[in-house]
Motif scaffolding. Structure first.
Motif, PDB file in Angstrom:
ATOM      1  N   VAL A 199       0.856  -1.185   0.000  1.00 50.02           N
ATOM      2  CA  VAL A 199       0.000   0.000   0.000  1.00 50.02           C
ATOM      3  C   VAL A 199       0.889   1.232   0.000  1.00 50.02           C
ATOM      4  O   VAL A 199       1.856   1.305   0.761  1.00 50.02           O
ATOM      5  N   ILE A 200       0.552   2.184  -0.866  1.00 52.96           N
ATOM      6  CA  ILE A 200       1.190   3.495  -0.839  1.00 52.96           C
ATOM      7  C   ILE A 200       0.155   4.448  -0.264  1.00 52.96           C
ATOM      8  O   ILE A 200      -0.975   4.520  -0.756  1.00 52.96           O
ATOM      9  N   ALA A 201       0.531   5.168   0.797  1.00 58.52           N
ATOM     10  CA  ALA A 201      -0.371   6.142   1.417  1.00 58.52           C
ATOM     11  C   ALA A 201       0.274   7.520   1.319  1.00 58.52           C
ATOM     12  O   ALA A 201       1.431   7.695   1.700  1.00 58.52           O
ATOM     13  N   VAL A 202      -0.481   8.478   0.774  1.00 61.06           N
ATOM     14  CA  VAL A 202      -0.002   9.844   0.635  1.00 61.06           C
ATOM     15  C   VAL A 202      -0.918  10.732   1.460  1.00 61.06           C
ATOM     16  O   VAL A 202      -2.092  10.898   1.134  1.00 61.06           O
ATOM     17  N   ASP A 203      -0.380  11.277   2.551  1.00 60.02           N
ATOM     18  CA  ASP A 203      -1.147  12.150   3.433  1.00 60.02           C
ATOM     19  C   ASP A 203      -0.848  13.591   3.031  1.00 60.02           C
ATOM     20  O   ASP A 203       0.272  14.075   3.182  1.00 60.02           O
ATOM     21  N   PHE A 204      -1.858  14.279   2.500  1.00 60.61           N
ATOM     22  CA  PHE A 204      -1.688  15.645   2.028  1.00 60.61           C
ATOM     23  C   PHE A 204      -1.823  16.683   3.141  1.00 60.61           C
ATOM     24  O   PHE A 204      -1.783  17.872   2.887  1.00 60.61           O
ATOM     25  N   GLY A 205      -1.981  16.248   4.374  1.00 62.69           N
ATOM     26  CA  GLY A 205      -2.012  17.165   5.507  1.00 62.69           C
ATOM     27  C   GLY A 205      -3.398  17.649   5.854  1.00 62.69           C
ATOM     28  O   GLY A 205      -4.370  17.428   5.133  1.00 62.69           O
ATOM     29  N   ASN A 206      -3.464  18.346   6.977  1.00 63.66           N
ATOM     30  CA  ASN A 206      -4.746  18.822   7.503  1.00 63.66           C
ATOM     31  C   ASN A 206      -5.444  19.804   6.583  1.00 63.66           C
ATOM     32  O   ASN A 206      -6.668  19.865   6.543  1.00 63.66           O
ATOM     33  N   THR A 259      -4.779   6.607  -1.092  1.00 63.88           N
ATOM     34  CA  THR A 259      -4.303   5.236  -0.859  1.00 63.88           C
ATOM     35  C   THR A 259      -4.290   4.483  -2.186  1.00 63.88           C
ATOM     36  O   THR A 259      -5.300   4.454  -2.892  1.00 63.88           O
ATOM     37  N   ILE A 260      -3.139   3.899  -2.493  1.00 67.26           N
ATOM     38  CA  ILE A 260      -2.994   3.079  -3.699  1.00 67.26           C
ATOM     39  C   ILE A 260      -2.656   1.672  -3.209  1.00 67.26           C
ATOM     40  O   ILE A 260      -1.624   1.469  -2.568  1.00 67.26           O
ATOM     41  N   LYS A 261      -3.528   0.707  -3.504  1.00 68.67           N
ATOM     42  CA  LYS A 261      -3.337  -0.663  -3.026  1.00 68.67           C
ATOM     43  C   LYS A 261      -2.983  -1.591  -4.172  1.00 68.67           C
ATOM     44  O   LYS A 261      -3.462  -1.423  -5.281  1.00 68.67           O
TER      45      LYS A 261
END
Length: 79
Positions: free
Chosen positions: A27-34, A76-78
């Motif tokens: 899984v690739i997770a990219v958190d773009f912030g609040n 999320t890219i699974k």
């Protein structure tokens, strides 16, 4: 699964990119912030177009990607 090149070099300090490896895939997770709680996402063929906090990110999905979703500022890219 490799992180798409354009996501490896995201210019914003508050964006966090992580890869998680599991026995049955990754899984690739990219958190773009609040500030990017609402992400707009379009998938055109193998190209993903993401708009977060007024900035656009365009990249080719990894060939292994089986599911792409966005919720609460996290892409999320699974596999």
């Amino acid at each position: 699964m490799k992180v798409p090149h354009s996501l490896e070099n995201v210019d914003r300090d508050d964006v966090v990119v992580r890869t998680f490896e599991y026995e049955d895939g990754s899984v690739i997770a990219v958190d773009f912030g609040n500030s990017a709680a609402d992400i707009s996402m379009d998938i055109l063929g193998s190209t993903a177009i993401i708009v977060a906090d007024g900035e656009q990110y365009e990249f080719e999905l990894p060939p292994e990607a089986s599911d792409v979703s966005a919720q609460n500022g996290v892409l999320t890219i699974k596999e």
